[in-house]
Write an enzyme that holds these catalytic residues in place. Structure first.
Site, PDB file in Angstrom:
ATOM      1  N   PHE A   1       0.827  -1.214   0.000  1.00 48.51           N
ATOM      2  CA  PHE A   1       0.000   0.000   0.000  1.00 48.51           C
ATOM      3  C   PHE A   1       0.859   1.261   0.000  1.00 48.51           C
ATOM      4  CE2 PHE A   1      -2.369  -3.269   2.466  1.00 48.51           C
ATOM      5  CZ  PHE A   1      -3.192  -3.660   1.429  1.00 48.51           C
TER       6      PHE A   1
ATOM      7  N   ARG B   1      -8.608  -0.671 -20.864  1.00 47.42           N
ATOM      8  CA  ARG B   1      -8.986  -2.072 -21.045  1.00 47.42           C
ATOM      9  C   ARG B   1      -8.683  -2.851 -19.760  1.00 47.42           C
ATOM     10  NH1 ARG B   1      -6.267  -5.964 -25.601  1.00 47.42           N
ATOM     11  NH2 ARG B   1      -7.617  -7.774 -25.298  1.00 47.42           N
TER      12      ARG B   1
ATOM     13  N   GLU C   1      -5.146   1.954  -7.406  1.00 46.47           N
ATOM     14  CA  GLU C   1      -5.435   2.962  -6.392  1.00 46.47           C
ATOM     15  C   GLU C   1      -6.769   3.669  -6.563  1.00 46.47           C
ATOM     16  OE1 GLU C   1      -1.315   4.887  -5.280  1.00 46.47           O
ATOM     17  OE2 GLU C   1      -1.203   3.842  -7.184  1.00 46.47           O
TER      18      GLU C   1
END
Lengths: 701, 328
Positions: A234, A584, A661
């Site tokens: 993270f 995509r 994110e």
């Protein structure tokens, strides 16, 4: 070509899934090394000052203890840019919890006991650890994090704001937050002469390799960093951390392999965190909701050792039309642990503030907040003036509204009761820029029809390994089963970190190019592969320079339904729906997991995550999972992630945008906006816990 | 390395003798709290006497229709015991609201009652704490205390007790059976834990070597209903900000019998005797519930960041009583 269709875009299960769930996947501290020792660090007990003496006699009394390293006897390190890595090099203490010694012993328990027995004496100076809106140390940096101007002005904010028909002005505050990946920062270090091998938990081992080489004054070629499996990061593992440097120092000092896992309760002080922010947002708009003036002014803090600044005003430079705007950051250096990247630095806290303010504006204008956002959509990025390569925010809002059942919503706050509960719904936009770094990769065709693909990518739990194999299979026009991918070692072709949602695009581009070349070589040799095989390598340094004439960004919309208990102030999220436009989608299974994982983290941020800077001691008080709350399964509602097909030719050969994110961006605002819709109470300080709401419910009693 | 001895006697007398004879000895139940504290350096026993194999693992009906619960019974087993679920729903609810399934499988009833506070200063050996190191000070008063006590605290300590089980047992009039070097004795559960006063290092009235052997519940009052409700920062796996256990029997719209206990407010489960007296014979309405609870909570002395607990406890108690009275 059916294989082409099936590899990329297929819901392929993680290649290492079985190894992970059966416990055979090895993590950094789990590499068996003959005669390995264990290291346990000693954190500083003051927030600022000097170590005057370190008494190690009691610790060394145990024959299991080999050494206690301190600034007096630790191996000398060469200077590097990241000063948090200058470990045990000086008696200066810059924050509480900074490491001042390291015990090395034959067992974990002995090392821990030895660390506890080390007696450190200090000369403590007065410390300054609390961020306030008017902190005397606040200054406006010209540039933040070496990437962005600290302040941007367009038009005349003051004039336009003063002249606006409708004005909002509010301050949003977010406490310090901690990354806390499940796997702590850990390393096993082994020296062989001047050659160093480390098994390290990080988000990018190329950077770890180069930093270790610099610190120890050896060639990068002598350092091998293995990071095959990483249990989350993270952002906190995006740079080399004390675990790997201390393990290598200790291993050098005792000439034996050393393991070090940062104890959970040390993590808040030594592996970064999201700094607190105080964000003032002012919007001037017409009564039609169109924004004429926008100011997003961020006050935050950083440390005296690292200078990372949470760039929370950035999203206001990209999101909505704002002909007159001011975005600024002011920061003060405190005697606190060094803040650093935490999932969507800047965008995540910034969008809590901006998307809350937008909801407030909709409220004042009497407009549906979806409609208000649509009215302020823009084709060009407001700050740079560049056209977006693709922007489907409006489509995400509309698709999300349809799926969520938004249009049946009564806009009035505080009127939906179910017994003692109040019910409400809220929306917020999501965004995250497209970031691509140069990467290398290599591909090799064997005569037996197998392919080997090599790239020093890192899979921090995202499914990157699997998606890269899919990209390779697609470019090779080969079945996935014949593609063997190697990642997570600095022996492999150099590659950037898993950070900034850049991994798949950066590594994938290089993998695609290397594989496309190999495919061409195989075709040129008539479809057969000679005895020595066929190889190609790629470096995308030049490729990624294309497309810079566009602003590139992923967008999304999140919808939340909450219930608020009027007796207790407890907020529970009932439903969370996200719709994203992120180019995509290369693997729906791992993509969904990325989206809902990040949305879950956003839910935690909205309702429970908080670290408290203790003014007396200068540390974050919550240092375990009993006190630093993240969502438990029981907190997770019906959570859904969807995406709309987006074709964008200005990205990379795969046509993908980063998805790591964006899912955490906007979630907290959607939930806070839903709390307002449920209760009529606007909470501008996170997290929204019972004590935030209770005082407002007196009228129900 | 800090070494310690470990013994696992099968005979209660032997266990008691082992602990009584060693001031550094501790009883070990499920270990879900003690072992954590050992890792943190808060507890540094010389000897661990594992009492989980002693013959205290049964739940038995008593002659009068009550229940005798062995101290070594695991939380998860008691929570799902048919007689507990039928007769003492508050007890089952309290147990299930605590910790996680894995911890409930390990934790014992006796151990649960003797768990230590989760005050962050108590758990951090690098800081002062009067409970851990008497006389060193209490940084929580000025520091981080959002979770800490508003009732019965002292200038020396504002720790809270975190056992959900104890709160339910307090409302259910439980008795604790003890065995020690000087023989056996029994106490009302509400007398087991003590307020900090000027000796916050002592959580309970137990003497060194005394062991909880069983908890006994009287039969539930006829026609009474009971409930436990806990407010916390997330939906599961968190300690109470405040909790309420209540037993209520309403006849002809008036309170015939009521027992009320609070958790999360004090160093012990807080039996609300004042509120109970005030409610006796009063109309079973939200107004009289609120008035009575307010009387009890006038004793609250909140600090900078935990004042919300007073309103929270009041409203929670009113909600639970209203639910039991079926006022909704």
């Amino acid at each position: 070509m059916t294989t082409l269709e099936s590899a990329l875009g297929a819901s392929t299960a993680r290649l290492e899934g079985r190894a992970k769930v059966s416990g055979t996947a090895r993590y950094a501290a789990e590499y068996a090394s003959e005669g390995a020792l264990y290291a346990w660090p000693v954190p500083a007990g003051i927030a600022r000052g000097e170590v005057t003496a370190v008494h190690t006699d009691a610790a060394m009394a145990d024959p299991a203890v080999l050494v206690v390293l301190t600034h007096d006897n630790a191996p000398r390190l060469r200077p590097v840019e990241d000063r948090t890595l200058a470990l045990l090099q000086s008696p200066h203490v810059a924050h509480r919890g900074q490491y001042v010694a390291l015990a090395v012993a034959t067992s974990l328990e002995a090392a821990r006991a030895a660390a506890a027995a080390v007696l450190v004496q200090y000369k403590a100076d007065h410390h300054d650890v609390v961020l306030t809106e008017d902190h005397p140390g606040l200054y406006a940096p010209e540039e933040i994090d070496g990437l962005w101007p600290g302040t941007r002005e367009h038009g005349d904010f003051g004039g336009a704001y003063a002249a606006a028909e409708i004005r909002t002005d509010a301050v949003y505050t977010i406490p310090p937050l901690h990354n806390h990946p499940m796997e702590p920062h850990a390393a096993t270090a082994v020296w062989d002469g001047d050659a160093l091998t480390v098994y390290d938990s990080n988000q990018g081992s190329t950077a770890v390799q180069h930093t270790l080489a610099q610190l120890f004054g050896i060639d990068a070629g002598q350092v091998r960093v293995v990071s095959e499996h990483v249990g989350g990061g993270f952002g906190s593992k995006g740079t080399p951390r004390p675990n790997v440097v201390l393990a290598a120092m200790a291993a050098r000092a005792v000439d034996r392999p050393v393991k070090l896992a940062v104890p959970r309760n040390h993590m808040p002080a030594v592996v970064g965190h999201r700094a607190p922010t105080i964000q003032r947002i002012r919007i001037g708009a017409g009564s039609d909701g169109r924004i004429r003036a926008l100011a997003h002014e961020v006050v935050t803090c950083t440390s005296t050792v690292g200078h990372f600044v949470e760039p929370a005003a950035l999203p206001s430079r990209m999101m909505y039309t704002a002909p007159n705007s001011r975005t600024s950051h002011r920061v003060t250096r405190l005697d606190i642990p060094a803040p650093s990247w935490m999932r969507a630095p800047g965008e995540c806290p910034g969008m809590f503030a901006l998307e809350s303010a937008i909801d407030e504006l909709a409220d004042i204008c009497g407009l549906d907040p979806v409609e208000l956002r649509i009215r302020n959509d823009t084709e060009v990025e407001p700050d740079s003036g560049l056209p977006f390569s693709s922007r489907h925010l409006v489509e995400c809002l509309q698709e999300g509204a349809r799926r969520f059942g938004w249009h049946e919503r009564d806009r009035r706050p505080g009127i939906r009761r179910e017994g003692r509960l109040l019910i409400g719904s809220g929306v917020a936009s999501s965004m995250y820029p497209v970031i691509i770094f140069p990467s290398c990769a290599a591909a090799h065709a064997d005569p037996d029809g197998q392919y080997r693909v090599r790239v020093n990518a890192t899979d921090i739990g995202t499914g990157a390994r699997t998606v890269l194999a899919q990209i390779a299979a697609d470019a090779l026009a080969a079945p996935l089963g014949r593609v063997h991918i190697s990642i997570g070692s600095s022996d492999l072709p150099e590659a950037p970190l898993a950070g900034g949602s850049s991994g798949t695009a950066s590594w994938g581009w290089a993998v695609h190019n290397a594989c496309a070349q190999v495919r061409e070589l195989v075709e040129r040799s008539g479809g057969s592969v000679p005895a020595g095989g066929l190889s190609a390598s790629a470096d995308t340094t030049e490729d990624i320079k294309s497309g810079q004439e566009y602003a590139r960004c992923a967008f999304g919309a999140q919808f939340a339904e909450v219930q608020v208990d009027t007796d207790t102030g407890e907020v529970r999220v009932r439903r969370l729906t996200g719709v994203f436009a992120a180019g995509r989608i290369l693997n729906p299974r791992t993509a969904r997991s990325q989206f809902i994982g990040a949305m879950t983290m956003g839910l935690s941020m909205a309702l429970m995550e908080a670290s408290t800077m203790d003014p007396e001691f200068g540390d974050h008080a919550e240092r375990d999972f009993a006190s630093y709350h993240v969502a438990a399964c029981a907190d997770l509602p019906a959570i859904e992630a969807h995406w709309i097909g987006e074709e964008d030719p200005h990205l990379n050969p795969m046509g993908s945008k980063g998805i790591g994110e964006i899912g955490i961006v906007g979630t907290a605002a959607a939930i806070a906006n839903a709390v307002h819709h449920a209760t009529g109470v606007r909470v501008r300080t996170l997290p929204i816990r019972p004590d935030a709401l209770l005082p407002h419910f007196a009228h129900f009693a | 390395m800090k070494t310690f001895r470990y013994e696992r006697p099968t005979d209660p007398a032997a266990a008691i003798a082992l602990v009584a004879g060693d001031s550094g000895a501790r009883y070990l139940g499920g270990g879900t709290n003690l072992v954590d504290l050992m890792k943190l350096g808060v507890e540094t026993p010389e000897l661990l006497v594992d009492v989980s194999r002693l013959p205290f693992g049964e739940v038995e009906e008593t002659g009068g229709g009550g229940l005798r619960i062995g101290a070594a019974v695991r939380n998860s087993r008691l929570a799902t015991h048919m007689l507990v679920r039928e007769r003492y729903p508050a007890l089952s609810q309290a147990l299930l609201s605590g910790a996680s399934a894995q911890l409930r499988n390990a934790a014992t009833i006796g151990g649960n009652l003797l768990q230590r506070t989760r005050c962050l200063y108590f758990q951090d050996v690098s800081k002062p704490c009067n409970k851990r190191r008497p006389g060193s000070g209490c940084p929580a008063r000025e520091g981080v205390h959002r979770d800490l006590a508003v009732l019965g605290a002292s200038e020396h300590c504002i720790a809270t007790s975190t056992s959900d089980l104890a709160v339910a047992l307090a409302a259910l009039d439980a008795t604790v059976h003890l065995a020690g070097p000087a023989g056996t004795r029994s106490l009302p559960l509400t007398d087991l834990h003590r307020l900090p006063g000027d000796a916050p290092e002592r959580d309970t009235v137990l003497r060194h070597g005394e062991l909880i052997t069983a908890v006994e519940l009287p039969p539930p009052p006829r026609s009474a209903r009971s409930a436990y409700r806990k407010v916390r920062d997330r939906a599961s796996y968190a300690f109470a900000l405040a909790s309420v256990a209540a037993v209520l029997n309403v006849r002809d719209g008036a309170v015939h019998e009521v027992r009320l206990a609070f958790g999360g407010l004090a160093a012990k489960p807080w039996r609300a005797n004042g509120a109970e007296e005030a409610l006796q014979g009063r109309p079973a309405t939200e107004d009289s519930f609120a008035a009575a609870v307010r009387t009890e909570l006038t004793a609250c002395r909140p600090l900078r960041d935990n004042g919300y607990k007073v309103a929270l406890a009041e409203r929670l108690a009113v909600a639970v009583l209203a639910q039991l009275a079926e006022l909704d």
